[in-house]
Scaffold this motif. Structure first.
Motif, PDB file in Angstrom:
ATOM      1  N   UNK A   1      27.811  39.625 -14.957  1.00 57.05           N
ATOM      2  CA  UNK A   1      29.174  39.397 -15.441  1.00 57.05           C
ATOM      3  C   UNK A   1      30.170  39.526 -14.298  1.00 57.05           C
ATOM      4  N   UNK A   2      30.106  40.623 -13.557  1.00 55.70           N
ATOM      5  CA  UNK A   2      31.180  40.872 -12.583  1.00 55.70           C
ATOM      6  C   UNK A   2      31.180  39.853 -11.438  1.00 55.70           C
ATOM      7  N   UNK A   3      30.057  39.169 -11.223  1.00 55.23           N
ATOM      8  CA  UNK A   3      30.055  38.148 -10.169  1.00 55.23           C
ATOM      9  C   UNK A   3      30.367  36.762 -10.734  1.00 55.23           C
ATOM     10  N   UNK A   4      30.654  36.662 -12.030  1.00 56.28           N
ATOM     11  CA  UNK A   4      30.946  35.362 -12.642  1.00 56.28           C
ATOM     12  C   UNK A   4      32.395  35.295 -13.135  1.00 56.28           C
ATOM     13  N   UNK A   5      33.126  34.315 -12.657  1.00 57.87           N
ATOM     14  CA  UNK A   5      34.523  34.164 -13.028  1.00 57.87           C
ATOM     15  C   UNK A   5      34.649  33.945 -14.535  1.00 57.87           C
ATOM     16  N   UNK A   6      33.849  33.039 -15.068  1.00 56.68           N
ATOM     17  CA  UNK A   6      33.963  32.708 -16.487  1.00 56.68           C
ATOM     18  C   UNK A   6      33.508  33.853 -17.388  1.00 56.68           C
ATOM     19  N   UNK A   7      32.372  34.446 -17.057  1.00 55.12           N
ATOM     20  CA  UNK A   7      31.833  35.454 -17.973  1.00 55.12           C
ATOM     21  C   UNK A   7      32.598  36.772 -17.886  1.00 55.12           C
ATOM     22  N   UNK A   8      33.271  37.035 -16.780  1.00 54.56           N
ATOM     23  CA  UNK A   8      34.020  38.296 -16.720  1.00 54.56           C
ATOM     24  C   UNK A   8      35.231  38.248 -17.661  1.00 54.56           C
ATOM     25  N   UNK A   9      35.637  37.073 -18.064  1.00 48.76           N
ATOM     26  CA  UNK A   9      36.655  36.961 -19.097  1.00 48.76           C
ATOM     27  C   UNK A   9      36.004  36.934 -20.490  1.00 48.76           C
ATOM     28  N   UNK A  10      35.001  36.077 -20.601  1.00 48.95           N
ATOM     29  CA  UNK A  10      34.322  35.872 -21.884  1.00 48.95           C
ATOM     30  C   UNK A  10      33.753  37.171 -22.472  1.00 48.95           C
ATOM     31  N   UNK A  11      33.083  37.937 -21.628  1.00 50.68           N
ATOM     32  CA  UNK A  11      32.355  39.114 -22.125  1.00 50.68           C
ATOM     33  C   UNK A  11      33.280  40.138 -22.767  1.00 50.68           C
ATOM     34  N   UNK A  12      34.523  40.212 -22.272  1.00 49.47           N
ATOM     35  CA  UNK A  12      35.462  41.194 -22.838  1.00 49.47           C
ATOM     36  C   UNK A  12      36.371  40.600 -23.907  1.00 49.47           C
ATOM     37  N   UNK A  13      36.820  39.355 -23.700  1.00 49.18           N
ATOM     38  CA  UNK A  13      37.908  38.820 -24.525  1.00 49.18           C
ATOM     39  C   UNK A  13      37.494  37.851 -25.613  1.00 49.18           C
ATOM     40  N   UNK A  14      36.381  37.170 -25.439  1.00 47.58           N
ATOM     41  CA  UNK A  14      36.077  36.082 -26.370  1.00 47.58           C
ATOM     42  C   UNK A  14      35.587  36.636 -27.699  1.00 47.58           C
TER      43      UNK A  14
END
Ligand code: PHE
Ligand code: FE
Length: 282
Positions: free
Chosen positions: A189-202
């Motif tokens: 997650x922390x190395x991925x721009x998209x998933x670092x948002x998705x994992x917390x907010x989506x």
């Protein structure tokens, strides 16, 4: 399991190779800098405080791809871990043996400028930026070493898949409860721009309190964002509930239970958020 394949001709018998730091081009260093700036911006307020501390004490920065030797000197002084370069994916037993000896294996190549957003293979940005900061945390550092020793054991029990799920849902895609909210800590997650948002907010994915046996039964996707994330309370909890526990009877018990789909929810789950699965269905 069979003894591991022999290392490639250009590698040492433990599969390590020199990083050859002098051979990186200016363009490759620039890719690191771009990713570093973008990710640290995105992670502000979203990542566990241990990660930020790790970046600071290791002096990881926007100054090109780190030199593994210098990085290892700083890391070793803190928790005894070192970073070693390997040509790519290594056999399981080689990987476990390194971890069990506090050596983190990292790829030395970096993605091309047109691959900033997604890459299936781990590169030096994922491996260093994603994984290494948390190796400065004493409890997490112990967990990773114990995981390596546990991997060698799991091979004897034919339980590698179960143990691999634990790695996936903690080391790669874990969330942690911190300061009254959820924070990121998994390297994927922390190395991925998209998933670092998705994992917390989506609203799409489930977020479920960590439960060792539950996690070891849960399949995962390797080609898209996760459908469920598991939330630990602390690295201390993670260490205690794994390193101090004999997995042999658990592996045996889990043999009798069905494997769970990535989006499954059990009546016994402590659900933090029930996912809409809107993204997963798209
Ligand atoms: N304690 C586990 C075993 O008995 C090994 C392990 C430690 C696994 C830490 C994962 C993480 O096999
Ligand atoms: Fe990884």
């Amino acid at each position: 399991m069979a003894a591991s394949t022999q290392s490639p001709p250009h590698a040492r018998s433990d599969w390590t190779i020199p990083q050859d730091w002098d051979r990186y081009t200016a363009e490759e260093h620039a890719v690191w800098d771009t990713l570093f700036a973008r990710q640290t911006g995105m992670l502000e307020g979203r990542v566990t405080s241990a990660f930020g501390r790790g970046l600071d004490v290791l002096r990881l920065s926007r100054a090109g791809i780190p030199n593994f030797v210098e990085l290892s000197q700083r890391l070793e002084a803190l928790t005894g871990w070192r970073v070693v370069a390997v040509p790519g994916l290594v056999p399981d037993d080689v990987f476990f043996e390194h971890l069990a000896n506090r050596r983190f294996v990292a790829g030395r190549f970096i993605r091309r400028p047109d691959q900033l957003d997604y890459l299936q293979e781990p590169d030096v940005f994922h491996d260093l930026f994603g994984h290494v900061p948390l190796l400065t945390d004493p409890a997490f550092a112990d967990y990773m070493q114990a995981y390596g020793a546990g991997g060698l054991r799991a091979q004897q029990f034919g339980a590698l898949q179960k143990l691999a799920r634990l790695y996936w849902y903690t080391v790669e895609f874990g969330l942690i409860r911190e300061g009254g909210g959820l924070k990121l800590y998994g390297a994927g997650i922390v190395s991925s721009f998209g998933e670092s948002k998705f994992a917390l907010d989506d609203p799409s994915p489930n977020r479920i309190a960590f439960d060792l046996e539950r996690v070891m039964r849960t399949d995962y996707r390797i080609d898209d964002y996760q459908q469920s994330y598991f939330v630990i309370e602390s690295f201390e909890q993670l260490r205690r509930q794994t390193a101090d526990v004999d997995f042999a009877p658990i592996y045996r018990r889990l043999e009798q239970l069905p494997v769970l789909a990535p989006d499954a929810i059990l009546p016994t789950d402590k659900l933090i958020t029930r996912g809409t699965m809107a993204y997963a269905r798209r």
